[in-house]
Each structure stands twice: as C-alpha cells, then as structure tokens.
Scaffold this motif. Structure first.
Motif: not given
Length: 265
Positions: A158-159, A188-191, A196-197, A258-259
């Motif tokens: 998640t990080r 976790a999905i967002e990370e 991912l490029r 995304l952050r």
C-alpha cells in the motif's frame, strides 16, 4: 519473445516454493481423517447409521485438500506461465511482483527477462506462504538460474518504495486479498497503477475482491480491462473458491493522475 527457448518457463519449477496458506490443506486433511476414523469406528461398533455419511464427507475433505495442494504446487505455475506469455515481454523490461513470497511468479517473470529486471515486494509473513523468507526466494532464484535478474524489497504494497512510472508490467498473485480493509486494498491498486509506466500492463490473480479491483482500474482510467476465471488449475479446495484474473493497461496519454512520491531506501 526473446528469452532462450531452452530455458522456457513452462518447465517444472526447480525451486522450493512452499504452500500458500498452509493451514488450509492441513485443516481439510485433519477433517478427512477424523471423519474416516469416525466412519470406521461407527461401522465397527454397530452404532448409528452414520458410517456412509462419514466416509462420503471424509473423502470430500481429502479431495478438497488434494485440489488445494495441486493448485499451490503445480496449477498456479501453469496458469502464470500463460499469463506471463500473454504479456509478450521483449526481454529487457522491468517487472514488479506484489507479494512475491518465495518467488513463484517473480522468478517465472525473471526467466523471461535476460536483459531486464524483476523486482519482488513482500512483508515475508509465513502465514501467507510456508517458509516465506527473502533468503528462500534468493535460493530459489539461484536454482532457477535468474539470481542476477531479481531484486527483493521488504515493503507494504500500500506504499511502494518506487517512483511513478518505474515498471513496464506489474503482477500480483493471491496477495491483495490478504489486506482486510477495502480502502487499503484500493490504495494497493492505486500504488500498482502509480508505479506502472504509461502503456504498461497490470495483471492481478486473486480469490476475492476482484470486482473491486476492476472497479478501481476503471476509476483510475485504465483501458482494455478484463476480468476472467482461470479454471480448475487454481481451484482452492473446489470450484467454490476459484481464482479470477483482473488486468488492464495504463493509458499512454494522458497519464492517470496519481500522487507524486519521494522514495528513500
């Protein structure tokens, strides 16, 4: 694909990859033993007519344990060979495996990357996989002949300790469902999407929450999203616990917002 066909990943694995959630087949095996013993004793002493039922359920318990052991020791390797083939890797990419454990998927990816790199992230918890330890994964990498192609990281999925757009592909097998909180699973999905490029592919195989994963990928703007079962090779005790694969491609333009992160290692 450019990897050496003489070492094609469809060969049986040469490492020792343990058992996923080893307590599960142990429970089913113990239950089957108890039921069969109960049936034998019942039939011997002439008690209630429970012997046929005990034998029946005891055999079903052993069958469930057997299906589970096949899935964890062989079936998942066959399935992931096909999933990794579908990525059509050229051999020089950078691939990330979330929850890599002893390296079943990580090392299969590494064998396809003679000029690339496979990175594995895990918290190394033995309740998720027997004997789960980075030293075991490193020994398996030696056995598979890919020790020079992998990097292991101790981190929470998640990080992730990586910059945005680091990897050409991100994969995960039976890991994200171990996160009990739905919000953290989404994180976790967002990370995974963040690192991912653009143009990269994300592939997640799991036994629960796959509709949530698909919804998260849709919200994050990925395209070519699919969700499908992989069949009996990854039935965990039976068809009531199947494995489902969710995949999607990160758009090349515009990038998913995304952050940004600053990493330290």
């Amino acid at each position: 694909m450019n990897y050496d066909l003489a070492t094609r990943p469809s060969a049986r694995p040469r490492g020792k990859y343990g058992v996923d959630a080893p307590y599960v087949p142990a429970i089913y095996g113990a239950l089957g033993t108890v039921l069969l013993v109960w049936g034998v004793v019942s039939r011997t002493v002439g008690g209630p007519a429970v012997a046929p039922w005990a034998f029946c359920y005891g055999c079903l318990a052993f069958l469930a344990a057997g299906l589970y052991m096949y899935a964890t020791l062989r079936g998942k390797f066959v399935v992931w060979d096909r999933l990794l083939d579908d990525l059509a890797l050229g051999g020089d990419e950078s691939v990330l495996d979330l929850g890599c454990g002893r390296g079943a998927v990580l090392l299969a990816a590494a064998r396809r990357l003679p000029e690339g790199r496979a990175h594995g992230v895990d918290l190394w918890r033995s309740q998720d996989q027997s004997g789960n330890d980075p030293s075991v994964t490193e020994r398996n990498a030696q056995a598979e002949g890919v020790a020079d192609r992998i990097e292991l990281h101790t981190a929470d999925i998640t990080r992730l300790p990586f910059e945005n757009g680091t990897f050409d592909a991100v994969v995960s097998s039976l890991a994200i469902h171990n996160i009990s909180d739905a919000a953290r699973r989404t994180t976790a999905i967002e990370e995974a999407v963040r690192v991912l490029r653009p143009g990269g592919r994300l592939v997640i195989a799991d036994i629960r929450n796959t509709r949530q994963y698909r919804a998260d990928l849709q919200r994050l703007g990925l395209h070519s999203i699919t969700r499908r079962g992989v069949g009996a090779r990854m039935w965990w005790t039976g068809p009531w616990i199947p494995t489902t694969v969710v995949s999607g491609t990160k758009p090349r333009w515009p990038e998913v917002p995304l952050r940004a992160v600053t990493t330290t290692e």
